[in-house]
Design an enzyme around this catalytic site. Structure first.
Site, PDB file in Angstrom:
ATOM      1  N   GLY A  44       0.541  -0.621   0.005  1.00  0.00           N
ATOM      2  CA  GLY A  44       0.215  -0.490   0.130  1.00  0.00           C
ATOM      3  C   GLY A  44       0.693   1.886   0.482  1.00  0.00           C
ATOM      4  O   GLY A  44       2.364   1.456   0.639  1.00  0.00           O
ATOM      5  N   GLN A  49       2.936  10.486   1.508  1.00  0.00           N
ATOM      6  CA  GLN A  49       4.319   9.799   1.443  1.00  0.00           C
ATOM      7  C   GLN A  49       4.924   9.678   0.395  1.00  0.00           C
ATOM      8  O   GLN A  49       6.199   9.823   0.705  1.00  0.00           O
ATOM      9  CB  GLN A  49       3.842   7.448   1.200  1.00  0.00           C
ATOM     10  CG  GLN A  49       3.246   7.517   2.992  1.00  0.00           C
ATOM     11  CD  GLN A  49       3.276   5.932   2.393  1.00  0.00           C
ATOM     12  OE1 GLN A  49       2.540   5.758   2.136  1.00  0.00           O
ATOM     13  NE2 GLN A  49       5.009   4.798   3.644  1.00  0.00           N
ATOM     14  N   CYS A  88       6.801  -0.464   6.505  1.00  0.00           N
ATOM     15  CA  CYS A  88       6.493   0.844   5.412  1.00  0.00           C
ATOM     16  C   CYS A  88       7.350   1.245   4.748  1.00  0.00           C
ATOM     17  O   CYS A  88       8.812   1.395   5.238  1.00  0.00           O
ATOM     18  CB  CYS A  88       5.909   2.269   6.505  1.00  0.00           C
ATOM     19  SG  CYS A  88       5.517   3.089   6.426  1.00  0.00           S
ATOM     20  N   LEU A  89       6.940   1.671   3.692  1.00  0.00           N
ATOM     21  CA  LEU A  89       7.667   2.358   2.669  1.00  0.00           C
ATOM     22  C   LEU A  89       8.734   4.108   3.432  1.00  0.00           C
ATOM     23  O   LEU A  89       9.624   3.969   2.967  1.00  0.00           O
ATOM     24  CB  LEU A  89       7.371   2.489   1.610  1.00  0.00           C
ATOM     25  CG  LEU A  89       6.532   1.354   0.769  1.00  0.00           C
ATOM     26  CD1 LEU A  89       6.123   1.430  -0.563  1.00  0.00           C
ATOM     27  CD2 LEU A  89       7.955   0.529   0.399  1.00  0.00           C
ATOM     28  N   HIS A 130      -3.335  -0.015   8.095  1.00  0.00           N
ATOM     29  CA  HIS A 130      -1.886   0.765   8.324  1.00  0.00           C
ATOM     30  C   HIS A 130      -2.122   2.381   7.372  1.00  0.00           C
ATOM     31  O   HIS A 130      -1.947   2.997   7.760  1.00  0.00           O
ATOM     32  CB  HIS A 130      -1.294   0.077   7.777  1.00  0.00           C
ATOM     33  CG  HIS A 130       0.358   0.362   7.370  1.00  0.00           C
ATOM     34  ND1 HIS A 130       1.453  -0.036   7.802  1.00  0.00           N
ATOM     35  CD2 HIS A 130       0.506   1.326   6.882  1.00  0.00           C
ATOM     36  CE1 HIS A 130       2.816   1.002   7.739  1.00  0.00           C
ATOM     37  NE2 HIS A 130       2.236   1.344   7.140  1.00  0.00           N
ATOM     38  N   GLU A 131      -2.925   2.447   5.643  1.00  0.00           N
ATOM     39  CA  GLU A 131      -2.723   3.049   5.044  1.00  0.00           C
ATOM     40  C   GLU A 131      -4.151   4.008   5.539  1.00  0.00           C
ATOM     41  O   GLU A 131      -3.322   5.797   5.586  1.00  0.00           O
ATOM     42  CB  GLU A 131      -3.340   2.483   4.299  1.00  0.00           C
ATOM     43  CG  GLU A 131      -2.522   2.190   2.905  1.00  0.00           C
ATOM     44  CD  GLU A 131      -0.775   2.004   2.818  1.00  0.00           C
ATOM     45  OE1 GLU A 131      -0.487   2.910   2.548  1.00  0.00           O
ATOM     46  OE2 GLU A 131       0.126   1.190   3.037  1.00  0.00           O
ATOM     47  N   HIS A 134      -1.946   6.322   7.745  1.00  0.00           N
ATOM     48  CA  HIS A 134      -1.096   7.504   7.394  1.00  0.00           C
ATOM     49  C   HIS A 134      -1.844   8.802   7.169  1.00  0.00           C
ATOM     50  O   HIS A 134      -1.536   9.490   7.300  1.00  0.00           O
ATOM     51  CB  HIS A 134      -0.592   6.712   6.081  1.00  0.00           C
ATOM     52  CG  HIS A 134       0.906   6.524   6.391  1.00  0.00           C
ATOM     53  ND1 HIS A 134       1.848   7.153   6.273  1.00  0.00           N
ATOM     54  CD2 HIS A 134       0.939   5.095   5.530  1.00  0.00           C
ATOM     55  CE1 HIS A 134       3.091   5.975   6.704  1.00  0.00           C
ATOM     56  NE2 HIS A 134       2.678   5.035   6.200  1.00  0.00           N
TER      57      HIS A 134
HETATM   58 NI    NI Z   1       3.344   2.958   6.099  1.00  0.00          NI
END
Ligand code: NI
Length: 155
Positions: A44, A49, A88-89, A130-131, A134
């Site tokens: 995701g 991000q 997480c990226l 999770h997203e 963000h």
């Molecule tokens: Ni993330």
């Protein structure tokens, strides 16, 4: 592909704004997010991000396929929660166990503004939670029960 910003960047702490205009600019942003997601091998990716503070994320859990979630809102289905490892990226090389609802109902809009909803479980349910975090300025490292380098605890 866009540059993915990492923890410490204040944009990741902001509450992202709702999308109100479904135009060509939005389509361009979504195409960019899709490209960035796949080039980074992510499950995701949320707009903050890539330094865009809008309520959008894109996801592909490898089972149900690619989807774009605009102005997403989720509620749990049942009380069951699961603990599993997340990364997480925006937090390179750190992993941690996070407790999430096992199943959720997510309501969102597609790139044309059309309202959609779906039930999700497993990795997709975890990803949606999770997203959405963000979009509210929350990173998984703030919720993790423990953090470690590498995906496996014993490594
Ligand atoms: Ni993330």
């Amino acid at each position: 592909m866009s540059h993915i910003i990492t923890a410490g960047n204040p944009i990741l702490k902001e509450t992202a704004k709702p999308v109100t205009v479904f135009d060509k600019k939005l389509k361009f942003l979504l195409e960019n997010m899709k490209k960035t997601l796949y080039e980074a091998n992510g499950v995701g990716l949320a707009a903050p991000q890539i330094a865009v503070s809008l309520r959008i994320f894109v996801a592909d859990d490898g089972v149900s396929g690619y989807e774009e979630y605009i102005n997403p809102e989720w509620v749990p289905v049942g009380e069951e929660k699961t603990i599993d490892v997340e990364g997480c990226l925006s937090v390179p090389d750190l992993y941690g166990e996070v407790e999430r609802y096992s199943e959720v109902l997510v309501k969102y809009q597609d790139r044309h503004g059309k309202k959609k909803q779906k039930k999700a479980s497993g990795l997709l349910a975890r990803c949606i939670q999770h997203e959405t975090d963000h979009l509210n300025g929350v990173l998984f490292i703030e919720k993790a029960l423990s953090l470690h380098k590498g995906k496996d605890v014993d490594e």
